[in-house]
Design an enzyme around this catalytic site. Structure first.
Site, short mmCIF file in Angstrom:
data_model
loop_
_atom_site.label_atom_id
_atom_site.label_comp_id
_atom_site.label_asym_id
_atom_site.label_seq_id
_atom_site.Cartn_x
_atom_site.Cartn_y
_atom_site.Cartn_z
N GLU A 294 0.83 -1.21 0.00
CA GLU A 294 0.00 0.00 0.00
C GLU A 294 0.87 1.26 0.00
O GLU A 294 1.87 1.34 0.70
CB GLU A 294 -0.89 -0.01 1.24
CG GLU A 294 -1.75 1.24 1.42
CD GLU A 294 -2.41 1.29 2.78
OE1 GLU A 294 -3.39 2.04 2.91
OE2 GLU A 294 -1.94 0.60 3.72
N LYS A 364 -10.15 1.39 -1.75
CA LYS A 364 -10.33 0.95 -0.36
C LYS A 364 -11.72 1.30 0.12
O LYS A 364 -12.15 2.45 0.06
CB LYS A 364 -9.26 1.60 0.52
CG LYS A 364 -9.26 1.15 1.97
CD LYS A 364 -8.11 1.82 2.72
CE LYS A 364 -8.04 1.37 4.17
NZ LYS A 364 -6.94 2.03 4.89
N CYS A 449 -5.31 -2.75 3.48
CA CYS A 449 -5.05 -2.42 4.88
C CYS A 449 -6.25 -2.72 5.79
O CYS A 449 -6.58 -3.86 6.04
CB CYS A 449 -4.61 -0.96 4.99
SG CYS A 449 -3.92 -0.52 6.60
#
Length: 599
Positions: A294, A364, A449
């Protein structure tokens, strides 16, 4: 138990739970500490005298666990006041609300009622409802703190159970809430046993209380036997992959907050990638996919597409991918729309084909609250205030669709042939041979994440066809192994819940590949510049109970609590009615006696 002892028990419980979670001393945590962590909490709960007392104790426990186990949130650059301070207060508030329910089984004072306050009676009687109620309220609390915009599924009981694989296999039925429920149930039963051991000798012994406790203990024992039998059967059952992905996971260990450009990050990643490609060639392996973590690219696509065709000067990103002739997944950002209010910025996983061409992105979905996303920051006055007064900018937009990447893979060694085969004379012999020799493809999802910590994000990905999870993460800012390992442990349960595999390519760790039972296949050390060649197994899709029903257990817990509240208030109304009728009859009786006396 006086107030001082109650507070001591709560703080001691919070300390044990924090030691049970992955920490600086115990890398993967301790299931034993997790199992006993709530025993002091239960003893304090057993002595509460009011709704506010129960709420205050629960809030203190939630706040303390958060502060001890997630102290590393204070390292989140300029956002520490939000990431640690606001999240601790938010967790304590959720604990306070859940704690209001704790006193419910004690709220009845009339002898003979179903939910009688046994602690005020001369005979202390064990109530199975009280033990089950403790575990029920606790998983309601964990569910509330783990869902929605401010969801934060760290500091939960299931996080202590990574080492006990035989116990955690029930996650494919109940999710992590079943693990937490059983752990809290054991602690409540142990706490009730301790209470009886010290309390009963002071009063007249009751066969009823001993019998209730014995029956409850046998029921809990039977539950644990079933859980361990199921877990053993799942662990012993062979899980043969149908396909595999030979991937290079790159861990560049570069803190992007300390670098003005991504030049060094890219060059380090290129060097590590090249070393592993050469190693693969020496071993006769073909690489299907290369994954960088990321945030390794600072400039946003598609605007930066031309930029990365010429940058870095030593070897541009596009040229490097072309030279490797392998698809890449890189962590970066993506901008959609023209400059103005409608423009959206995504924290993204970027897919490049083997020719170095950018093919698409996944945005995300679950942004870090109060860091990547702040409520109402889309409005200009709020955004200006945040930027000028607090000196922060939270401009990310949550992903608005589930995006999948289909990448080339290969058949796993020893994989079984499909149940059916169609040999069609509509195709030529050459076309038929070509189909038989076609390289298989795998549909992957790339939760970024925070995404991999939430079943509400990962479950739809699996339901829409994801065959494996490829997670990219950057937790380098935490500078602690406890932060890295807590994140990993939470994410690892997704593999059990959906019986799929997961590969995590992280900037500083914990980069790892997991099978469908949550076992580690390969990993990399924390906070080191390194990479690995990983064979990611891809299994035949399995429709688990948790995949079909989702969070049915906490939902059932909420229904159970509502039913218990209804019964409690119904009994209260009935008792008040009986009291009123008795008082009315008493007044009539006194008037009648007085009248007869006068006559």
């Amino acid at each position: 138990m006086n107030r001082f002892l109650q507070v001591f028990c709560i703080l001691f419980s919070a300390l044990i739970l924090s030691l049970g979670l992955p920490n600086e001393l115990l890398t993967f945590g301790s299931p034993v500490f997790g199992l006993i962590s709530l025993v002091p909490f239960y003893l304090a709960y057993r002595s509460i005298k009011s709704y506010t007392g129960g709420a205050a104790l629960f809030a203190l426990h939630a706040f303390t666990v958060h502060m001890i186990s997630s102290y590393w949130l204070a390292f989140f650059k300029d956002f520490a006041a939000f990431t640690l301070g606001a999240s601790a207060l938010g967790t304590g508030t959720i604990g306070f609300c859940a704690g209001l329910l704790f006193y419910l089984p004690f709220s009845r004072k009339q002898k003979g009622d179903l939910l009688e306050d046994f602690s005020t009676q001369k005979k202390s009687v064990t109530s199975p409802i009280r033990v089950i109620w403790f575990a029920t309220v606790y998983i309601i609390y964990e569910w509330l703190k783990s869902c929605g915009f401010i969801g934060y599924p760290w500091g939960v009981l299931s996080g202590t159970m990574f080492r006990w694989k035989v116990f955690s296999q029930i996650a494919d039925i109940t999710g992590t809430y079943g693990i937490s429920f059983c752990t809290a149930l054991f602690a409540a039963l142990a706490g009730e046993g301790i209470f009886l051991f010290y309390e009963l000798p002071r009063h007249e012994k009751s066969e009823r209380s001993a019998g209730q406790y014995a029956r409850l203990s046998l029921a809990v024992l039977a539950l644990f036997v079933l859980i361990f039998a199921y877990g053993t059967s799942r662990l012993l059952k062979p899980a043969k992959p149908e396909k595999t992905i030979n991937a290079i996971l790159v861990q560049q260990n570069a803190d992007p907050w300390k670098q003005d450009t991504d030049n060094n990050t890219i060059l380090v990643s290129q060097r590590l990638t090249k070393e592993k490609i050469q190693e693969a060639k020496a071993e006769g392996k073909e690489i299907d996919l290369i994954i960088w973590s990321e945030g390794c690219l600072k400039y946003s696509y598609p605007i930066a597409e031309n930029h990365y065709k010429n940058y870095p000067l030593e070897k541009s990103v596009a040229d490097f991918i072309q030279e490797c002739r392998i698809p890449f997944i890189l962590g970066g950002t993506y901008i959609r729309g023209n400059p103005g209010p409608g423009r959206k910025l995504f924290n993204a996983a970027l897919l490049f084909d083997k020719n170095g061409e950018f093919r698409g992105f996944y945005g995300k979905n679950h942004l870090v609250p109060m860091a990547e996303s702040i409520p109402f920051s889309e409005f200009k006055p709020v955004a200006d205030f945040l930027k000028k007064v607090i000196h922060i900018s939270a401009g990310f937009t949550p992903g608005d669709q589930y995006t999948f990447f289909e990448i080339p893979a290969r058949k796993a060694e020893g994989s079984l042939l499909p149940e059916t085969a169609v040999i069609s004379l509509k195709d030529s012999l050459a076309a038929q041979r070509q189909k038989e020799e076609e390289q298989p493809y795998v549909r992957i999802s790339t939760p970024i994440c925070f995404d991999d910590s939430f079943p509400d994000i990962c479950r739809p990905l699996v339901r829409h066809g994801s065959e494996t999870f490829i997670n990219i993460t950057d937790d380098s800012w935490s500078r602690t192994k406890s932060a890295e390992m807590q994140h990993f442990v939470i994410a690892s349960f997704r593999t059990i819940e959906y019986r799929t595999s997961m590969a995590r390519s992280c900037n500083s760790g914990y980069s790892v590949v997991l099978d469908s039972k949550g076992n580690i296949i390969c990993d990399l050390p924390l906070f080191q510049e390194t990479a690995t060649i990983a064979s990611i197994p891809v299994y035949k899709p399995e429709s688990t109970i948790y995949l079909r029903l989702g969070n049915w257990l906490p939902h059932s817990a909420v229904l159970f609590s509502l039913a218990l509240m209804f019964i409690t208030f119904l009994l209260k109304d009935r008792t008040e009615t009986v009291k009123s009728e008795r008082k009315k009859l008493s007044r009539i009786s006194r008037k009648y006696i007085k009248k007869r006396g006068a006559e």
